[in-house]
Write an enzyme that holds these catalytic residues in place. Structure first.
Site, PDB file in Angstrom:
ATOM      1  N   HIS A  17     -15.530  13.721 -17.533  1.00 31.29           N
ATOM      2  CA  HIS A  17     -16.101  12.921 -16.438  1.00 31.29           C
ATOM      3  C   HIS A  17     -15.076  11.906 -15.947  1.00 31.29           C
ATOM      4  O   HIS A  17     -14.882  11.722 -14.743  1.00 31.29           O
ATOM      5  CB  HIS A  17     -17.321  12.115 -16.921  1.00 31.29           C
ATOM      6  CG  HIS A  17     -18.507  12.923 -17.340  1.00 31.29           C
ATOM      7  ND1 HIS A  17     -19.220  12.654 -18.487  1.00 31.29           N
ATOM      8  CD2 HIS A  17     -19.131  13.978 -16.766  1.00 31.29           C
ATOM      9  CE1 HIS A  17     -20.228  13.497 -18.595  1.00 31.29           C
ATOM     10  NE2 HIS A  17     -20.196  14.326 -17.562  1.00 31.29           N
ATOM     11  N   LYS A  41     -36.169  14.114 -19.998  1.00 31.97           N
ATOM     12  CA  LYS A  41     -35.088  14.648 -20.832  1.00 31.97           C
ATOM     13  C   LYS A  41     -34.823  13.707 -22.002  1.00 31.97           C
ATOM     14  O   LYS A  41     -34.640  12.503 -21.791  1.00 31.97           O
ATOM     15  CB  LYS A  41     -33.826  14.777 -19.960  1.00 31.97           C
ATOM     16  CG  LYS A  41     -32.893  15.888 -20.363  1.00 31.97           C
ATOM     17  CD  LYS A  41     -31.887  16.107 -19.233  1.00 31.97           C
ATOM     18  CE  LYS A  41     -30.618  16.745 -19.685  1.00 31.97           C
ATOM     19  NZ  LYS A  41     -29.657  16.910 -18.602  1.00 31.97           N
ATOM     20  N   ARG A  90     -15.944  23.247 -14.536  1.00 30.28           N
ATOM     21  CA  ARG A  90     -15.126  23.594 -15.711  1.00 30.28           C
ATOM     22  C   ARG A  90     -14.871  25.086 -15.820  1.00 30.28           C
ATOM     23  O   ARG A  90     -13.864  25.511 -16.380  1.00 30.28           O
ATOM     24  CB  ARG A  90     -15.832  23.141 -16.998  1.00 30.28           C
ATOM     25  CG  ARG A  90     -15.898  21.655 -17.173  1.00 30.28           C
ATOM     26  CD  ARG A  90     -16.892  21.279 -18.222  1.00 30.28           C
ATOM     27  NE  ARG A  90     -18.225  21.703 -17.814  1.00 30.28           N
ATOM     28  CZ  ARG A  90     -19.344  21.366 -18.414  1.00 30.28           C
ATOM     29  NH1 ARG A  90     -19.309  20.623 -19.495  1.00 30.28           N
ATOM     30  NH2 ARG A  90     -20.515  21.772 -17.959  1.00 30.28           N
ATOM     31  N   SER A 128     -21.109  16.929 -22.422  1.00 28.75           N
ATOM     32  CA  SER A 128     -21.934  15.920 -23.098  1.00 28.75           C
ATOM     33  C   SER A 128     -22.799  16.571 -24.161  1.00 28.75           C
ATOM     34  O   SER A 128     -23.065  15.971 -25.204  1.00 28.75           O
ATOM     35  CB  SER A 128     -22.837  15.205 -22.091  1.00 28.75           C
ATOM     36  OG  SER A 128     -22.072  14.452 -21.199  1.00 28.75           O
TER      37      SER A 128
HETATM   38  O1  PNS Z   1     -26.319  18.213 -15.646  1.00 27.60           O
HETATM   39  P1  PNS Z   1     -26.711  16.802 -15.261  1.00 27.60           P
HETATM   40  O2  PNS Z   1     -25.596  15.856 -15.595  1.00 27.60           O
HETATM   41  O3  PNS Z   1     -28.002  16.352 -15.923  1.00 27.60           O
HETATM   42  O4  PNS Z   1     -26.924  16.835 -13.655  1.00 27.60           O
HETATM   43  C1  PNS Z   1     -27.764  15.975 -12.956  1.00 27.60           C
HETATM   44  C2  PNS Z   1     -27.652  16.234 -11.435  1.00 27.60           C
HETATM   45  C3  PNS Z   1     -28.403  15.133 -10.700  1.00 27.60           C
HETATM   46  C4  PNS Z   1     -26.204  16.188 -11.040  1.00 27.60           C
HETATM   47  C5  PNS Z   1     -28.217  17.633 -11.057  1.00 27.60           C
HETATM   48  O5  PNS Z   1     -29.493  17.743 -11.572  1.00 27.60           O
HETATM   49  C6  PNS Z   1     -28.224  17.895  -9.549  1.00 27.60           C
HETATM   50  O6  PNS Z   1     -27.213  18.207  -8.971  1.00 27.60           O
HETATM   51  N1  PNS Z   1     -29.406  17.771  -8.917  1.00 27.60           N
HETATM   52  C7  PNS Z   1     -29.562  17.980  -7.472  1.00 27.60           C
HETATM   53  C8  PNS Z   1     -31.004  17.826  -7.115  1.00 27.60           C
HETATM   54  C9  PNS Z   1     -31.215  17.980  -5.631  1.00 27.60           C
HETATM   55  O7  PNS Z   1     -30.868  17.106  -4.862  1.00 27.60           O
HETATM   56  N2  PNS Z   1     -31.793  19.103  -5.209  1.00 27.60           N
HETATM   57  C10 PNS Z   1     -32.019  19.361  -3.802  1.00 27.60           C
HETATM   58  C11 PNS Z   1     -32.524  20.718  -3.503  1.00 27.60           C
HETATM   59  S1  PNS Z   1     -31.615  22.019  -4.306  1.00 27.60           S
END
Ligand code: PNS
Length: 169
Positions: A17, A41, A90, A128
Protein backbone atom coordinates in the site's frame (compact mmCIF):
# COMPACT_ATOMS: atom_id res chain seq x y z
CA UNK A 1 -5.78 20.57 -8.30
CA UNK A 2 -5.95 16.89 -9.27
CA UNK A 3 -7.10 14.60 -6.47
CA UNK A 4 -6.96 10.83 -6.42
CA UNK A 5 -8.60 8.46 -3.95
CA UNK A 6 -6.82 5.26 -2.97
CA UNK A 7 -9.47 3.20 -1.15
CA UNK A 8 -9.23 0.03 0.90
CA UNK A 9 -9.64 -1.63 4.27
CA UNK A 10 -5.95 -1.18 5.21
CA UNK A 11 -6.25 -3.75 7.99
CA UNK A 12 -3.33 -3.22 8.32
CA UNK A 13 -1.43 -0.85 6.00
CA UNK A 14 1.27 -2.88 4.19
CA UNK A 15 4.50 -2.02 2.38
CA UNK A 16 2.61 -2.66 -0.86
CA UNK A 17 0.00 0.00 0.00
CA UNK A 18 2.75 2.42 1.00
CA UNK A 19 4.53 2.00 -2.30
CA UNK A 20 1.37 2.85 -4.26
CA UNK A 21 0.67 5.89 -2.04
CA UNK A 22 4.25 7.14 -2.40
CA UNK A 23 4.26 6.81 -6.19
CA UNK A 24 0.80 8.39 -6.47
CA UNK A 25 1.90 11.32 -4.29
CA UNK A 26 4.41 12.24 -7.01
CA UNK A 27 1.78 12.06 -9.75
CA UNK A 28 -1.20 13.85 -8.21
CA UNK A 29 -1.64 17.05 -6.19
CA UNK A 30 -3.48 15.27 -3.38
CA UNK A 31 -3.72 11.57 -2.52
CA UNK A 32 -6.74 10.76 -0.37
CA UNK A 33 -6.38 7.42 1.36
CA UNK A 34 -9.93 6.24 2.04
CA UNK A 35 -10.41 3.70 4.81
CA UNK A 36 -13.60 1.71 4.27
CA UNK A 37 -15.77 1.53 7.37
CA UNK A 38 -17.14 -1.98 7.05
CA UNK A 39 -18.87 -2.96 10.27
CA UNK A 40 -19.73 -6.44 8.99
CA UNK A 41 -16.12 -7.44 8.23
CA UNK A 42 -14.16 -8.76 11.24
CA UNK A 43 -11.09 -6.57 11.60
CA UNK A 44 -7.74 -6.74 13.35
CA UNK A 45 -7.35 -2.99 13.91
CA UNK A 46 -10.01 -0.36 14.61
CA UNK A 47 -10.72 2.31 11.99
CA UNK A 48 -8.96 4.88 14.23
CA UNK A 49 -5.85 2.70 14.58
CA UNK A 50 -5.70 2.10 10.83
CA UNK A 51 -6.10 5.82 10.06
CA UNK A 52 -3.43 6.80 12.58
CA UNK A 53 -0.94 4.30 11.16
CA UNK A 54 -1.56 5.57 7.63
CA UNK A 55 -1.16 9.17 8.82
CA UNK A 56 2.18 8.58 10.58
CA UNK A 57 3.47 6.46 7.70
CA UNK A 58 2.65 9.02 4.99
CA UNK A 59 2.99 12.44 6.66
CA UNK A 60 6.52 12.90 5.22
CA UNK A 61 5.02 12.86 1.69
CA UNK A 62 3.22 16.15 2.39
CA UNK A 63 0.17 15.70 0.14
CA UNK A 64 -1.63 12.68 1.62
CA UNK A 65 -4.97 12.95 3.45
CA UNK A 66 -6.60 10.10 5.31
CA UNK A 67 -10.39 9.82 5.44
CA UNK A 68 -12.94 7.19 6.32
CA UNK A 69 -16.07 6.47 4.31
CA UNK A 70 -19.05 4.19 4.75
CA UNK A 71 -21.08 4.80 1.59
CA UNK A 72 -20.45 3.37 -1.88
CA UNK A 73 -16.97 4.35 -3.03
CA UNK A 74 -18.35 5.65 -6.35
CA UNK A 75 -20.84 7.94 -4.54
CA UNK A 76 -18.18 9.25 -2.14
CA UNK A 77 -15.74 10.09 -4.93
CA UNK A 78 -18.43 11.82 -7.00
CA UNK A 79 -19.84 13.83 -4.08
CA UNK A 80 -16.37 14.99 -2.96
CA UNK A 81 -15.37 15.89 -6.54
CA UNK A 82 -12.30 13.62 -6.44
CA UNK A 83 -10.88 13.22 -9.96
CA UNK A 84 -9.85 9.57 -9.91
CA UNK A 85 -10.07 6.31 -8.00
CA UNK A 86 -6.70 4.54 -7.86
CA UNK A 87 -6.31 0.77 -7.50
CA UNK A 88 -3.06 -1.18 -7.15
CA UNK A 89 -2.71 -4.39 -9.15
CA UNK A 90 -0.50 -7.24 -7.92
CA UNK A 91 -1.53 -10.02 -10.28
CA UNK A 92 -4.14 -11.37 -12.71
CA UNK A 93 -6.62 -12.04 -9.92
CA UNK A 94 -6.51 -8.39 -8.83
CA UNK A 95 -6.83 -7.33 -12.46
CA UNK A 96 -9.93 -9.49 -13.04
CA UNK A 97 -11.62 -8.30 -9.86
CA UNK A 98 -10.71 -4.65 -10.26
CA UNK A 99 -11.61 -4.53 -13.94
CA UNK A 100 -15.14 -5.73 -13.15
CA UNK A 101 -15.33 -3.23 -10.28
CA UNK A 102 -14.09 -0.35 -12.46
CA UNK A 103 -16.59 -1.25 -15.18
CA UNK A 104 -19.39 -1.50 -12.59
CA UNK A 105 -18.40 1.93 -11.32
CA UNK A 106 -18.45 3.32 -14.87
CA UNK A 107 -21.94 1.93 -15.50
CA UNK A 108 -23.15 3.31 -12.15
CA UNK A 109 -21.73 6.80 -12.74
CA UNK A 110 -20.06 7.62 -16.05
CA UNK A 111 -18.32 10.66 -14.53
CA UNK A 112 -16.13 8.55 -12.24
CA UNK A 113 -12.81 7.27 -13.59
CA UNK A 114 -10.70 4.41 -12.17
CA UNK A 115 -6.94 4.18 -12.73
CA UNK A 116 -4.76 1.10 -12.17
CA UNK A 117 -1.16 1.13 -10.96
CA UNK A 118 0.91 -2.08 -11.07
CA UNK A 119 2.49 -3.00 -7.76
CA UNK A 120 6.29 -2.98 -7.60
CA UNK A 121 7.25 -6.62 -8.44
CA UNK A 122 9.27 -7.02 -5.24
CA UNK A 123 6.13 -6.30 -3.18
CA UNK A 124 3.52 -8.26 -5.11
CA UNK A 125 3.49 -11.14 -2.58
CA UNK A 126 2.08 -8.84 0.09
CA UNK A 127 -1.53 -8.68 1.23
CA UNK A 128 -3.26 -7.57 4.41
CA UNK A 129 -4.89 -10.99 4.70
CA UNK A 130 -1.48 -12.74 4.73
CA UNK A 131 -0.31 -10.28 7.40
CA UNK A 132 -3.37 -11.13 9.50
CA UNK A 133 -2.87 -14.84 9.02
CA UNK A 134 0.81 -14.58 10.05
CA UNK A 135 -0.13 -12.40 12.98
CA UNK A 136 -2.80 -14.76 14.32
CA UNK A 137 -0.41 -17.70 13.95
CA UNK A 138 2.54 -15.89 15.59
CA UNK A 139 4.50 -15.61 12.33
CA UNK A 140 7.09 -12.97 11.40
CA UNK A 141 5.70 -9.99 9.51
CA UNK A 142 8.80 -7.78 9.16
CA UNK A 143 8.82 -8.21 5.38
CA UNK A 144 5.23 -7.08 5.04
CA UNK A 145 4.73 -3.92 7.12
CA UNK A 146 6.66 -0.87 8.33
CA UNK A 147 8.09 -0.45 11.84
CA UNK A 148 5.11 1.51 13.19
CA UNK A 149 2.61 -1.10 12.04
CA UNK A 150 4.90 -3.83 13.38
CA UNK A 151 5.12 -2.14 16.80
CA UNK A 152 1.36 -1.68 16.91
CA UNK A 153 0.72 -5.34 16.13
CA UNK A 154 3.39 -6.51 18.57
CA UNK A 155 1.89 -4.42 21.35
CA UNK A 156 -1.46 -6.04 20.59
CA UNK A 157 0.12 -9.48 20.75
CA UNK A 158 1.49 -8.75 24.22
CA UNK A 159 -2.00 -8.15 25.47
CA UNK A 160 -3.23 -11.44 26.91
CA UNK A 161 -6.87 -10.49 26.49
CA UNK A 162 -6.36 -9.80 22.78
CA UNK A 163 -4.48 -13.04 22.34
CA UNK A 164 -7.51 -14.96 23.59
CA UNK A 165 -9.73 -13.08 21.14
CA UNK A 166 -7.36 -13.66 18.22
CA UNK A 167 -7.27 -17.39 18.90
CA UNK A 168 -10.98 -17.50 18.12
CA UNK A 169 -10.64 -15.72 14.79
O1 PNS B 1 -10.30 -5.17 -0.57
P1 PNS B 1 -10.65 -3.94 0.25
O2 PNS B 1 -9.40 -3.27 0.72
O3 PNS B 1 -11.55 -4.27 1.43
O4 PNS B 1 -11.44 -2.96 -0.77
C1 PNS B 1 -12.38 -2.01 -0.37
C2 PNS B 1 -12.86 -1.20 -1.59
C3 PNS B 1 -13.71 -0.04 -1.09
C4 PNS B 1 -11.66 -0.65 -2.32
C5 PNS B 1 -13.67 -2.08 -2.58
O5 PNS B 1 -14.67 -2.72 -1.88
C6 PNS B 1 -14.26 -1.29 -3.76
O6 PNS B 1 -13.57 -0.97 -4.69
N1 PNS B 1 -15.57 -1.00 -3.69
C7 PNS B 1 -16.27 -0.24 -4.74
C8 PNS B 1 -17.72 -0.14 -4.38
C9 PNS B 1 -18.47 0.67 -5.40
O7 PNS B 1 -18.34 1.88 -5.45
N2 PNS B 1 -19.28 0.02 -6.23
C10 PNS B 1 -20.03 0.71 -7.26
C11 PNS B 1 -20.75 -0.19 -8.19
S1 PNS B 1 -19.76 -1.52 -8.83
Amino acid sequence: MIKVMYPGSFDPLTLGHEDIIKRASKMFDVVIVGVLKNETKKSLLTIEERMELIEVSTEHLGNVEVVTFDELLVDYVFEKKINFILKGLRNNKDFEEELVMAQGIKVYNKEVETLFMPTKPSLSYISSSIVKSLFYNKGTIDNYVNIDVLKKLESRRKNEKDRAVFKNN
